[in-house]
Design an enzyme around this catalytic site. Sequence first.
Site, PDB file in Angstrom:
ATOM      1  N   GLY A   7       0.832  -1.195   0.000  1.00  0.00           N
ATOM      2  CA  GLY A   7       0.000   0.000   0.000  1.00  0.00           C
ATOM      3  C   GLY A   7       0.866   1.244   0.000  1.00  0.00           C
ATOM      4  O   GLY A   7       2.066   1.177   0.278  1.00  0.00           O
ATOM      5  N   LEU A   8       0.265   2.353  -0.322  1.00  0.00           N
ATOM      6  CA  LEU A   8       0.980   3.629  -0.333  1.00  0.00           C
ATOM      7  C   LEU A   8       1.291   4.077   1.095  1.00  0.00           C
ATOM      8  O   LEU A   8       0.762   3.523   2.062  1.00  0.00           O
ATOM      9  CB  LEU A   8       0.142   4.688  -1.051  1.00  0.00           C
ATOM     10  N   GLY A  10       1.074   5.604   4.477  1.00  0.00           N
ATOM     11  CA  GLY A  10      -0.075   5.973   5.288  1.00  0.00           C
ATOM     12  C   GLY A  10      -1.254   5.033   5.170  1.00  0.00           C
ATOM     13  O   GLY A  10      -2.282   5.235   5.821  1.00  0.00           O
ATOM     14  N   GLY A  12      -1.542   1.962   6.199  1.00  0.00           N
ATOM     15  CA  GLY A  12      -1.737   1.110   7.366  1.00  0.00           C
ATOM     16  C   GLY A  12      -0.975  -0.202   7.284  1.00  0.00           C
ATOM     17  O   GLY A  12      -1.249  -1.133   8.048  1.00  0.00           O
ATOM     18  N   LYS A  13      -0.001  -0.286   6.388  1.00  0.00           N
ATOM     19  CA  LYS A  13       0.767  -1.521   6.203  1.00  0.00           C
ATOM     20  C   LYS A  13       1.441  -1.982   7.487  1.00  0.00           C
ATOM     21  O   LYS A  13       1.290  -3.135   7.900  1.00  0.00           O
ATOM     22  CB  LYS A  13       1.844  -1.335   5.115  1.00  0.00           C
ATOM     23  N   SER A  81       5.882  -1.681  -2.348  1.00  0.00           N
ATOM     24  CA  SER A  81       5.815  -2.623  -3.472  1.00  0.00           C
ATOM     25  C   SER A  81       5.318  -1.977  -4.752  1.00  0.00           C
ATOM     26  O   SER A  81       4.266  -2.311  -5.281  1.00  0.00           O
ATOM     27  CB  SER A  81       4.956  -3.839  -3.107  1.00  0.00           C
TER      28      SER A  81
END
Length: 171
Positions: A7-8, A10, A12-13, A81
């Site tokens: 994910g980008l 922010g 929540g990764k 990623s």
Amino acid sequence: MVVWIIGLSGAGKTTLANAVVEKVRARQDNVVLIDGDAVREMFGNDLGYTIDDRLRNAERICQLCKFLESQNINVVCAILSLFPESRAWNRMHLKSYFEVFIDVPLQELETRDSKGIYRKFRAGEIRDVAGLDIPFLRPQEAHMIISNDNAKENLLSYAGEIAEKIQNGLA
């Protein structure tokens, strides 16, 4: 098993990855958390944020995950990623791979902006920001897609399901 949480900035990764690792560790101890930023630091912050540097960091992380998996260590990896090639490499070279995409609208990410990345980009202070001047191609083959445009509790509700996959060795 390698769980690849995408994910980008922010999205929540790391929050989700920490929760998954905590749940797995309650039953077994052969799990590690890999965070893209931590890997950069581990290697002495020798890379910037250009496309080439991001690709090199992604390659390091893929190889690290393969190494750990070969030692029967489960990996939960929180990573931007950017590169479909990295995800394809994982599918080909990892024994058990589970891809999770945390999907958040850019407007919501800019509102959260805990690291100040989006604000700094908009102010012209930085560049090479994924989702802004570096394209982010949505993963097309994610095993799980989580919409995280609301409460943190909703995001964390997926931790148990992902932990179960690790504990059962299911990808």
